[in-house]
Scaffold this active site. Structure first.
Site, PDB file in Angstrom:
ATOM      1  N   ASP A   1      45.498  40.061  43.278  1.00  0.00           N
ATOM      2  CA  ASP A   1      46.655  40.899  42.953  1.00  0.00           C
ATOM      3  C   ASP A   1      47.203  40.566  41.573  1.00  0.00           C
ATOM      4  OD1 ASP A   1      48.867  42.557  43.056  1.00  0.00           O
ATOM      5  OD2 ASP A   1      50.044  41.203  44.311  1.00  0.00           O
TER       6      ASP A   1
ATOM      7  N   ASP B   1      47.879  46.856  37.905  1.00  0.00           N
ATOM      8  CA  ASP B   1      48.119  46.141  39.157  1.00  0.00           C
ATOM      9  C   ASP B   1      46.995  46.393  40.155  1.00  0.00           C
ATOM     10  OD1 ASP B   1      49.072  44.998  41.468  1.00  0.00           O
ATOM     11  OD2 ASP B   1      50.788  46.339  41.699  1.00  0.00           O
TER      12      ASP B   1
END
Length: 501
Positions: A93, A289
């Site tokens: 992440d 992201d």
């Protein structure tokens, strides 16, 4: 980040059929064009790509294909934690900064981190709580020895959040048990004093401060066995693997080291400029992201983009719920009309003054294939562009077309066409430039900030005003209470007389 199971309507041909799908997401936690020469003007370039420093580029065979996952459920890497090592699959992440793992039984976890079994675990005696738009987790902070089997041959002592309670965080069937936040310390929880994993890795091992991601999700077939329906990719730690991309790498500056924030200067749908003030594209930030599934856009930008995509694909009609991500559309297997859908182009600020480059995103990326639908005879898709209240998020469906380099040492992010991206015979994903773009710095959104000394002055002034108003008020209240007490004594006497009667 949690899944929310819903009954979805499937659009097939000219009719609508009910079916059950899986509404999946990974998380949880945008006015006229720019002044200057037209963006369509290409400039000459002496070289396609600047030379890399030794050790930053080369072959990283042991790290290639070290990511796994499922479409819409994130990409994970195998990691070991503790002594003796406990193996866990950890979600990659780039939109958060905590290394957190499940540390208690949970219905969606097949295994979890057992701190009591690790001789090298150290308790920091501090708790941490992380809320998302949908979901949350809380846990206890500690440190332990961590390594990545299909990564650099090193072991580091890193901060770990042991998740003891969570709500709508873990995903049923996703096969990952934790999250590896690769962003900067500024957004770490509970505060920026907690050193993120990648910072610890670089500091303790002197591995170059760079990593790169190749996400190959769309390239894997769905509607087959669970193994074949998996997605894959590569996380290269410490450099760039030239075998994972084609063409040239183009870099955009990291605007601020918290999220991986970048600046978008223009958006086009099939070559048609949305003609919005570029600040709208970055309101209140634009980030890269990997932990978010969709391309998420600020409200005004989303509405303009959907309007343009609808117009470009008007040869077929789709239900409104499809554009909101609430319904699926389906075609007979192998007959998806990719050609009716437009490409989306995002122009990013370049490293050279007044120059930008663009990344071109195919419908094979922003139409996300969905498995587990009622019939395996159809190819079904979800519209993977959605509205955001927190700025533009270039999520996994965007990254799946590109090899993305997070060059933290030089404070920049690179994009090149991925060697594994899906395309048809007519169009491919592209990274092209340079283009002339003026005043790009003005496109960044600046969050209003008031100087601390100004705030203190305002506070003192407000306190003085309150005191001036409160003093006479207090005197009036005191006077009123005294009078009331006197009246109360007389009233009691009168009541006594009444009772005697």
């Amino acid at each position: 980040m949690a899944p929310a199971l819903r009954w979805l309507l499937l659009w097939v041909g000219s009719g609508m059929l009910p079916a059950q799908g899986t509404h999946l997401g990974i998380r949880l936690p945008l006015r006229s064009g720019l002044a200057g020469p037209p963006l369509g003007l290409r400039l000459p370039r002496e070289t396609d790509e600047e030379p890399e420093e030794p050790g930053r580029r080369g072959s990283f065979v042991e790290m290639v294909d070290n990511l796994r996952g499922k479409s819409g459920q994130g990409y994970y890497v195998e990691m070991t934690v503790g002594s003796p090592p406990q193996t866990l699959n950890i979600l990659v992440d780039t939109g958060s900064s905590n290394f957190a793992v499940g540390a208690a039984p949970h219905p969606f976890l097949h295994r979890y981190y057992q701190r009591q079994l690790s001789s090298t675990y150290r308790d920091l005696r501090k708790s941490v709580y992380v809320p998302y738009t949908q979901g949350k987790w809380e846990g206890e902070l500690g440190t332990d020895l961590v390594s990545i089997p299909h990564g650099p041959n090193v072991t580091v002592r890193a901060n770990i959040a042991a998740i003891t309670e969570s709500d709508k965080f873990f995903i049923n069937g996703s096969n990952w048990e934790g999250i590896l936040g690769l962003a900067y310390a500024e957004i770490a929880r509970p505060d920026d004093s907690l050193e993120p994993f990648f910072d610890s890795l670089v500091k303790q091992t002197h591995i170059p401060n760079i990593f790169s991601l190749q996400l190959c999700g769309a390239g894997f077939p769905l509607n087959q066995t669970e193994a074949l329906a998996s997605v894959g990719g590569s996380m290269i730690i410490g450099g760039i693997d030239h075998s994972l991309y084609t063409g040239s790498l183009w870099y955009t500056p990291i605007r601020r080291e918290w999220y991986y924030e970048v600046i978008i200067v223009r958006v086009e749908i099939n070559g048609q400029d949305l003609k919005m003030d570029c600040k709208e594209y970055n309101y209140d930030k634009s980030i890269v992201d990997s932990g978010t599934t969709n391309l998420r856009l600020p409200k005004k930008v989303f509405e303009a983009a959907v309007k343009s995509i609808k117009a470009a694909s008007s040869t077929e009609k789709f239900p409104d719920g499809f554009w909101l991500g609430e319904q699926l559309v389906c075609w007979q297997a192998g007959t998806t009309p990719w050609n009716i859908f437009p490409v989306i182009s995002l122009y990013l600020m370049g490293e050279v003054t007044n120059q930008s480059f663009r990344i071109t995103i195919l419908p094979q990326q922003y139409l996300r294939p969905v498995e587990d639908v009622a019939t395996s005879q159809d190819d079904c898709y979800k519209f993977a562009v959605s509205q955001s209240s927190t700025g533009t998020v270039m999520g996994a469906v965007i990254m799946e077309g590109f090899y993305v380099v997070f060059d933290r040492a030089r404070k920049r992010i690179g994009f090149a066409v991925s060697a594994c991206h899906v395309h048809d015979e007519f169009r491919t994903a592209a990274v092209e430039g340079p283009f002339v773009t003026a005043d790009m710095e003005d496109c960044g959104y600046n969050i209003p900030q008031t100087d601390e000394s100004t705030l203190m002055t305002i506070a003192y002034v407000m306190a003085a005003i309150c005191a001036l108003f409160m003093l006479p008020l207090c005197l009036m209240v005191c006077q009123w209470r005294c009078l009331r007490c006197l009246r109360h004594q007389h009233d009691d006497f009168a009541d006594d007389i009444s009772l005697l009667k």
